[in-house]
Design a protein around this motif. Sequence first.
Motif, mmCIF file in Angstrom:
data_model
loop_
_atom_site.group_PDB
_atom_site.id
_atom_site.type_symbol
_atom_site.label_atom_id
_atom_site.label_comp_id
_atom_site.label_asym_id
_atom_site.label_seq_id
_atom_site.Cartn_x
_atom_site.Cartn_y
_atom_site.Cartn_z
ATOM 1 N N CYS A 85 -11.104 53.760 22.998
ATOM 2 C CA CYS A 85 -11.446 52.367 22.698
ATOM 3 C C CYS A 85 -12.624 52.344 21.728
ATOM 4 C CB CYS A 85 -11.794 51.601 23.971
ATOM 5 S SG CYS A 85 -12.167 49.863 23.662
ATOM 6 N N VAL A 86 -12.394 51.743 20.562
ATOM 7 C CA VAL A 86 -13.424 51.632 19.528
ATOM 8 C C VAL A 86 -14.263 50.383 19.763
ATOM 9 C CG1 VAL A 86 -13.787 51.318 17.041
ATOM 10 C CG2 VAL A 86 -12.001 52.863 17.851
ATOM 11 N N GLY A 87 -13.601 49.290 20.161
ATOM 12 C CA GLY A 87 -14.288 48.028 20.375
ATOM 13 C C GLY A 87 -13.332 46.949 20.818
ATOM 14 N N ALA A 88 -13.803 45.706 20.768
ATOM 15 C CA ALA A 88 -12.991 44.583 21.224
ATOM 16 C C ALA A 88 -13.353 43.330 20.440
ATOM 17 C CB ALA A 88 -13.196 44.348 22.721
ATOM 18 N N ILE A 89 -12.420 42.390 20.437
ATOM 19 C CA ILE A 89 -12.614 41.099 19.780
ATOM 20 C C ILE A 89 -12.326 40.010 20.796
ATOM 21 C CG2 ILE A 89 -11.756 39.551 17.971
ATOM 22 C CD1 ILE A 89 -11.026 42.040 16.359
ATOM 23 N N ASN A 90 -13.178 38.981 20.786
ATOM 24 C CA ASN A 90 -12.999 37.871 21.702
ATOM 25 C C ASN A 90 -13.139 36.573 20.915
ATOM 26 O OD1 ASN A 90 -13.020 36.034 23.785
ATOM 27 N ND2 ASN A 90 -14.492 37.138 25.024
ATOM 28 N N HIS A 91 -12.168 35.671 21.055
ATOM 29 C CA HIS A 91 -12.239 34.353 20.424
ATOM 30 C C HIS A 91 -13.164 33.464 21.227
ATOM 31 C CE1 HIS A 91 -8.833 34.836 17.632
ATOM 32 N NE2 HIS A 91 -8.412 35.680 18.535
ATOM 33 N N LYS A 92 -14.090 32.805 20.560
ATOM 34 C CA LYS A 92 -14.956 31.840 21.234
ATOM 35 C C LYS A 92 -14.167 30.544 21.358
ATOM 36 C CE LYS A 92 -19.562 29.912 21.225
ATOM 37 N NZ LYS A 92 -20.839 29.849 20.531
ATOM 38 N N LEU A 93 -14.069 30.038 22.570
ATOM 39 C CA LEU A 93 -13.268 28.839 22.832
ATOM 40 C C LEU A 93 -14.111 27.576 22.751
ATOM 41 C CD1 LEU A 93 -11.291 30.224 25.883
ATOM 42 C CD2 LEU A 93 -10.514 30.072 23.518
ATOM 43 N N PHE A 94 -13.430 26.482 22.482
ATOM 44 C CA PHE A 94 -14.034 25.142 22.496
ATOM 45 C C PHE A 94 -15.210 25.000 21.530
ATOM 46 C CE2 PHE A 94 -12.450 25.910 26.874
ATOM 47 C CZ PHE A 94 -11.320 25.111 26.770
ATOM 48 N N CYS A 95 -15.015 25.437 20.297
ATOM 49 C CA CYS A 95 -16.043 25.229 19.283
ATOM 50 C C CYS A 95 -15.389 24.631 18.040
ATOM 51 C CB CYS A 95 -16.782 26.523 18.955
ATOM 52 S SG CYS A 95 -15.745 27.834 18.363
ATOM 53 N N ALA A 96 -16.174 23.926 17.235
ATOM 54 C CA ALA A 96 -15.641 23.231 16.064
ATOM 55 C C ALA A 96 -15.144 24.204 14.997
ATOM 56 C CB ALA A 96 -16.694 22.313 15.472
ATOM 57 N N ARG A 97 -15.730 25.379 14.939
ATOM 58 C CA ARG A 97 -15.324 26.397 13.973
ATOM 59 C C ARG A 97 -14.645 27.533 14.705
ATOM 60 N NH1 ARG A 97 -20.562 26.955 10.084
ATOM 61 N NH2 ARG A 97 -20.864 24.745 9.752
ATOM 62 N N HIS A 98 -13.773 28.223 14.014
ATOM 63 C CA HIS A 98 -13.104 29.380 14.595
ATOM 64 C C HIS A 98 -14.095 30.540 14.575
ATOM 65 C CE1 HIS A 98 -9.486 31.621 15.675
ATOM 66 N NE2 HIS A 98 -10.037 32.600 15.003
ATOM 67 N N ILE A 99 -14.509 31.015 15.758
ATOM 68 C CA ILE A 99 -15.508 32.079 15.853
ATOM 69 C C ILE A 99 -14.940 33.247 16.653
ATOM 70 C CG2 ILE A 99 -17.779 32.714 16.767
ATOM 71 C CD1 ILE A 99 -18.670 29.847 16.244
ATOM 72 N N LEU A 100 -15.155 34.459 16.122
ATOM 73 C CA LEU A 100 -14.795 35.686 16.821
ATOM 74 C C LEU A 100 -16.070 36.468 17.090
ATOM 75 C CD1 LEU A 100 -11.886 36.982 14.550
ATOM 76 C CD2 LEU A 100 -11.650 35.904 16.770
ATOM 77 N N ASN A 101 -16.167 37.023 18.279
ATOM 78 C CA ASN A 101 -17.248 37.939 18.607
ATOM 79 C C ASN A 101 -16.661 39.337 18.646
ATOM 80 O OD1 ASN A 101 -19.389 36.011 19.007
ATOM 81 N ND2 ASN A 101 -18.317 35.383 20.857
#
Length: 194
Positions: A85-101
């Motif tokens: 496992c190198v890493g992970a991506i998580n979508h931030k929910l309920f925000c005005a802009r599309h944000i990935l962490n």
Amino acid sequence: NMGNTNSDFKNAQLSSIPPEQKLQVFGEQYCNKQPVSMTAIEQFSSFPREQFKILDSKGELMYKMEGLVFSWGDKKKLYDRTGHCVGAINHKLFCARHILNIFDNRGSKIAVVRRSGCLQFSVKVKCWIKRNGESINTHRVPDIIMTGDWRTKNLIFTNAYGQVIAKVQRRTSNLRNVLGKQTYECIVAPNVDN
């Protein structure tokens, strides 16, 4: 407005990034001294799980990403060719802009990716990478800016200096695209995390 036309995409020359400006998200071990050509295959037919594979120029697996398409908190995980496992991506929910962490393999947040708005005909995405143990500051100049055209999927990635660090282009429509797969050709500059 680089990256919004086919001619912008074709004319954008990949920069030769010097080692002192190395751009890494997951680690130095993922940076190469030469440009890297890859093929990314996004598969939707495995619903409810989404799969994404990245192959090297020989067609061998470099990375794969797996995760649920619709999930409240599940992270999509990125694995290298050995299954590590190198890493992970998580979508931030309920925000005005599309944000990935973006997280490293220990679960620490290492980058934030943000799209300029919800409805866009031309894509503009900004990425801020964690530096030297500091928290991520999205008020400074982004480390990576991606511009392109959502229809043709011609994308150009530039660094904070305006140098082209990567180009991604969707292969023209073919039967795979109709059957739930999208295929992209990618090239990444030297000394840039691939």
